[in-house]
Design a protein around this motif. Sequence first.
Motif, PDB file in Angstrom:
ATOM      1  N   ALA A  68     -18.253   3.656  -5.993  1.00 19.28           N
ATOM      2  CA  ALA A  68     -17.701   3.978  -4.677  1.00 19.28           C
ATOM      3  C   ALA A  68     -16.636   2.964  -4.274  1.00 19.28           C
ATOM      4  CB  ALA A  68     -18.825   4.012  -3.642  1.00 19.28           C
ATOM      5  N   GLU A  69     -16.872   1.701  -4.604  1.00 22.04           N
ATOM      6  CA  GLU A  69     -15.907   0.653  -4.252  1.00 22.04           C
ATOM      7  C   GLU A  69     -14.591   0.852  -4.987  1.00 22.04           C
ATOM      8  OE1 GLU A  69     -15.649  -4.256  -4.070  1.00 22.04           O
ATOM      9  OE2 GLU A  69     -17.535  -3.245  -4.615  1.00 22.04           O
ATOM     10  N   LEU A  70     -14.654   1.206  -6.272  1.00 15.45           N
ATOM     11  CA  LEU A  70     -13.433   1.409  -7.060  1.00 15.45           C
ATOM     12  C   LEU A  70     -12.702   2.687  -6.666  1.00 15.45           C
ATOM     13  CD1 LEU A  70     -14.740   0.360 -10.584  1.00 15.45           C
ATOM     14  CD2 LEU A  70     -13.078  -0.875  -9.176  1.00 15.45           C
ATOM     15  N   ALA A  75      -5.812   3.697  -0.541  1.00 18.29           N
ATOM     16  CA  ALA A  75      -5.807   5.018   0.091  1.00 18.29           C
ATOM     17  C   ALA A  75      -5.120   6.070  -0.771  1.00 18.29           C
ATOM     18  CB  ALA A  75      -5.117   4.933   1.453  1.00 18.29           C
ATOM     19  N   ASN A  76      -4.076   5.692  -1.476  1.00 12.32           N
ATOM     20  CA  ASN A  76      -3.289   6.659  -2.254  1.00 12.32           C
ATOM     21  C   ASN A  76      -3.575   6.632  -3.750  1.00 12.32           C
ATOM     22  OD1 ASN A  76      -1.821   7.511   0.084  1.00 12.32           O
ATOM     23  ND2 ASN A  76      -0.582   5.650  -0.084  1.00 12.32           N
ATOM     24  N   ALA A  77      -3.863   5.459  -4.292  1.00 11.85           N
ATOM     25  CA  ALA A  77      -4.059   5.342  -5.744  1.00 11.85           C
ATOM     26  C   ALA A  77      -5.215   4.394  -6.036  1.00 11.85           C
ATOM     27  CB  ALA A  77      -2.781   4.870  -6.420  1.00 11.85           C
ATOM     28  N   PRO A  78      -6.450   4.802  -5.772  1.00 14.49           N
ATOM     29  CA  PRO A  78      -7.598   3.925  -6.059  1.00 14.49           C
ATOM     30  C   PRO A  78      -7.729   3.687  -7.567  1.00 14.49           C
ATOM     31  CG  PRO A  78      -8.338   6.140  -5.523  1.00 14.49           C
ATOM     32  CD  PRO A  78      -6.876   6.105  -5.217  1.00 14.49           C
ATOM     33  N   SER A  79      -8.431   2.650  -7.928  1.00 13.41           N
ATOM     34  CA  SER A  79      -8.570   2.290  -9.335  1.00 13.41           C
ATOM     35  C   SER A  79      -9.357   3.317 -10.136  1.00 13.41           C
ATOM     36  CB  SER A  79      -9.239   0.918  -9.468  1.00 13.41           C
ATOM     37  OG  SER A  79      -8.428  -0.088  -8.906  1.00 13.41           O
ATOM     38  N   LEU A  80     -10.249   4.049  -9.465  1.00  9.07           N
ATOM     39  CA  LEU A  80     -11.080   5.035 -10.154  1.00  9.07           C
ATOM     40  C   LEU A  80     -11.009   6.363  -9.404  1.00  9.07           C
ATOM     41  CD1 LEU A  80     -13.060   5.220 -12.595  1.00  9.07           C
ATOM     42  CD2 LEU A  80     -14.912   4.839 -10.950  1.00  9.07           C
TER      43      LEU A  80
END
Length: 258
Positions: A68-70, A75-80
């Motif tokens: 959930a954290e990743l 907001a636009n390009a999360p790591s996961l």
Amino acid sequence: MAREKDTRLFIRLDLDYADHPKIIGLSDAAFRAHVTMMLYSRKYMTDGVLSGPVANRLGSQWDTDVLAELQSNDANAPSLLRREDGSYELHGFADMQETRAEIDARTARNRANGAKGGRPKKPKETQSVTGSGGDSGAQTKAETETETDREVAKATSTRTARGSRIDPQWMPSREDIAAIAEQCPGLDTQTEHRSFVDYWISVAGAKGVKLDWSATWRNWMRRKFEERGGMAVRQGGPKPTAGDRARAIADEFRKEGL
């Protein structure tokens, strides 16, 4: 004694990775989970895609909800990213790491080169081990970054020996500038330099490849000087010395960022 080739696989991380705004705010657990996922994807050549069970297993190594954290660290390009089929995707993985298609293409090129005698044969022990598994196991693994670097260095050396096209940012040395200032007094070297670069950028084919761009530049300047009758362009005032001309031309190049 010959150094043994490092057969391990590697991932690429730029030096700003840990300080990136998306990464620096992660918990220690999420940071480790992100790196672990990249290692897993590179090792098994999944192109940054992790099945739901694999992502959950990797994430469950820590108490916090790292998945959930990743998925919420930008907001636009999360790591996961969570995909519709329940799998997960590491954002930007293919921008930094080799994809399976790139690995397969490079492996095929290396095999073709080896068939032509372009690469040394592997020791018999290595051939017997890798050959026993067909296209699986060690043969399907990407070759190390060290081997790729050697190929790039070899190709660069070959291009250098055969000449090269001009770099749009190419500049003559201070010695070249001083020599032309002495031999071609009054020549507008700055303007001629721009014409020189523009001309050779536009020349197509082998004609635009030169072994020594410094010599080509000096010859260009001498020819332009002769075409103008070998006469100084500047009018009036005392005749500058060779040292004055060299310093003036060098100053012009510096002002223009050339």
